[in-house]
Design an enzyme around this catalytic site. Structure first.
Site, PDB file in Angstrom:
ATOM      1  N   PHE A   5      -1.474  16.193   3.929  1.00 10.37           N
ATOM      2  CA  PHE A   5      -1.845  15.534   2.683  1.00 10.37           C
ATOM      3  C   PHE A   5      -0.634  15.566   1.753  1.00 10.37           C
ATOM      4  CE2 PHE A   5      -3.616  14.887  -1.478  1.00 10.37           C
ATOM      5  CZ  PHE A   5      -4.472  13.828  -1.239  1.00 10.37           C
TER       6      PHE A   5
ATOM      7  N   ARG B 201       1.342  11.802  -9.375  1.00 10.48           N
ATOM      8  CA  ARG B 201       1.780  10.440  -9.035  1.00 10.48           C
ATOM      9  C   ARG B 201       3.216  10.171  -9.475  1.00 10.48           C
ATOM     10  NH1 ARG B 201      -2.634   7.309  -7.395  1.00 10.48           N
ATOM     11  NH2 ARG B 201      -4.612   7.765  -8.397  1.00 10.48           N
TER      12      ARG B 201
ATOM     13  N   ASP C  42      -3.741   5.583   6.377  1.00 11.88           N
ATOM     14  CA  ASP C  42      -4.180   6.864   6.928  1.00 11.88           C
ATOM     15  C   ASP C  42      -5.219   6.568   8.014  1.00 11.88           C
ATOM     16  OD1 ASP C  42      -4.910   9.510   7.230  1.00 11.88           O
ATOM     17  OD2 ASP C  42      -5.702   9.778   5.238  1.00 11.88           O
TER      18      ASP C  42
ATOM     19  N   GLU D 131       0.854  -1.193   0.000  1.00 14.18           N
ATOM     20  CA  GLU D 131       0.000   0.000   0.000  1.00 14.18           C
ATOM     21  C   GLU D 131       0.890   1.243   0.000  1.00 14.18           C
ATOM     22  OE1 GLU D 131      -2.625   1.590  -0.507  1.00 14.18           O
ATOM     23  OE2 GLU D 131      -4.066   1.333   1.126  1.00 14.18           O
ATOM     24  N   ASP D 132       0.400   2.336  -0.575  1.00  8.23           N
ATOM     25  CA  ASP D 132       1.180   3.574  -0.565  1.00  8.23           C
ATOM     26  C   ASP D 132       1.170   4.231   0.813  1.00  8.23           C
ATOM     27  OD1 ASP D 132      -1.520   4.188  -0.753  1.00  8.23           O
ATOM     28  OD2 ASP D 132      -1.320   5.635  -2.379  1.00  8.23           O
TER      29      ASP D 132
HETATM   30  P1  IMP Z   1      -7.283   5.080   4.542  1.00  2.84           P
HETATM   31  O1  IMP Z   1      -8.378   4.120   4.195  1.00  2.84           O
HETATM   32  O2  IMP Z   1      -7.829   6.328   5.162  1.00  2.84           O
HETATM   33  O3  IMP Z   1      -6.178   4.460   5.354  1.00  2.84           O
HETATM   34  O4  IMP Z   1      -6.679   5.602   3.190  1.00  2.84           O
HETATM   35  C1  IMP Z   1      -5.959   4.844   2.330  1.00  2.84           C
HETATM   36  C2  IMP Z   1      -5.919   5.459   0.955  1.00  2.84           C
HETATM   37  O5  IMP Z   1      -6.232   6.854   0.942  1.00  2.84           O
HETATM   38  C3  IMP Z   1      -4.510   5.363   0.422  1.00  2.84           C
HETATM   39  O6  IMP Z   1      -4.336   4.173  -0.290  1.00  2.84           O
HETATM   40  C4  IMP Z   1      -4.412   6.572  -0.477  1.00  2.84           C
HETATM   41  O7  IMP Z   1      -4.832   6.252  -1.774  1.00  2.84           O
HETATM   42  C5  IMP Z   1      -5.351   7.584   0.105  1.00  2.84           C
HETATM   43  N1  IMP Z   1      -4.629   8.591   0.918  1.00  2.84           N
HETATM   44  C6  IMP Z   1      -4.591   8.707   2.262  1.00  2.84           C
HETATM   45  N2  IMP Z   1      -3.815   9.735   2.655  1.00  2.84           N
HETATM   46  C7  IMP Z   1      -3.355  10.298   1.503  1.00  2.84           C
HETATM   47  C8  IMP Z   1      -2.472  11.410   1.251  1.00  2.84           C
HETATM   48  O8  IMP Z   1      -1.937  12.091   2.125  1.00  2.84           O
HETATM   49  N3  IMP Z   1      -2.229  11.649  -0.071  1.00  2.84           N
HETATM   50  C9  IMP Z   1      -2.768  10.933  -1.091  1.00  2.84           C
HETATM   51  N4  IMP Z   1      -3.581   9.885  -0.880  1.00  2.84           N
HETATM   52  C10 IMP Z   1      -3.880   9.574   0.411  1.00  2.84           C
END
Ligand code: IMP
Length: 185
Positions: free
Chosen positions: A150, A163, A101, A97-98
């Site tokens: 962000f 990206r 969050d 995963e990137d």
């Molecule tokens: P989560 O479900 O809130 O943990 O979010 C996961 C997904 O949200 C990641 O795979 C990203 O694609 C996107 N995401 C969360 N934070 C960021 C950020 O700071 N920049 C860009 N994408 C984000």
């Protein structure tokens, strides 16, 4: 540096070094095994490619696409947009995963994948934003912990832009649409 970037949080050199270290750790931990990398699209595409290139183990690679984000704010609702093409039954899975969050995406993904009976399942993320967590996620491999900002670059986007930046950067407020300026919703 791109004109929309305010600050570089993680440089290209830091990413290259850390990804090699993570690949080495995976090679040691999975010696003699075949690793089934599952990339979470689209943010994983550069990270998974660099990680897999540097991992000295046999690998399968497949992808899932989930969606919980629109702009800079998580909607909290996770949906499967694209599913795996291969079975993971009996496989050693590493989800790539990137960024983790809120943790909602990874939580959904782990629950979903566990029902498919893999031999093991671990999480490997380039970035971790622990201050935004809504559900706990067991992260085995983490590249960098970052503050609640962000970020874009090295696979991460804002409205499908940035990206391809080779570093992780924070966007200038002027590059973010007005209605989306709150972080970590
Ligand atoms: P989560 O479900 O809130 O943990 O979010 C996961 C997904 O949200 C990641 O795979 C990203 O694609 C996107 N995401 C969360 N934070 C960021 C950020 O700071 N920049 C860009 N994408 C984000």
């Amino acid at each position: 540096m791109h004109e929309d970037i305010r600050e570089i949080l993680v440089s290209r050199e830091q990413i290259e070094k850390r990804v090699k270290e993570m690949a080495l750790q995976i090679s040691v931990d999975y010696k003699g095994k075949c690793v089934f990398f599952i990339g979470v699209l689209k943010g994983c595409f550069l990270f998974l490619s660099d990680l897999a290139k540097n991992a000295a183990v046999d690998t399968n690679v497949d992808f899932m696409m989930l969606s919980s984000y629109s702009g800079t704010a998580s909607t909290g609702v996770v949906r499967t947009m694209l599913d795996l093409k291969q079975s993971i039954e009996g496989k050693h899975v590493i989800i790539v995963e990137d960024i983790v969050d809120s943790g909602l995406t990874m939580n959904y993904m782990m629950k979903n994948l566990r029902t498919r009976n893999p031999e093991s399942i671990e999480v490997c993320t380039l970035l971790n934003k622990p201050s935004c967590r809504k559900v706990e996620v067991p992260i085995k491999y983490c590249g960098f912990e970052i503050p609640d900002k962000f970020v874009v670059g090295y696979g991460l986007d804002y409205n499908e832009l940035y990206r391809n930046l080779p570093y992780i950067g924070v966007l200038k407020p002027s590059a973010i649409r007005l209605e989306e300026k709150n972080e970590c919703k």
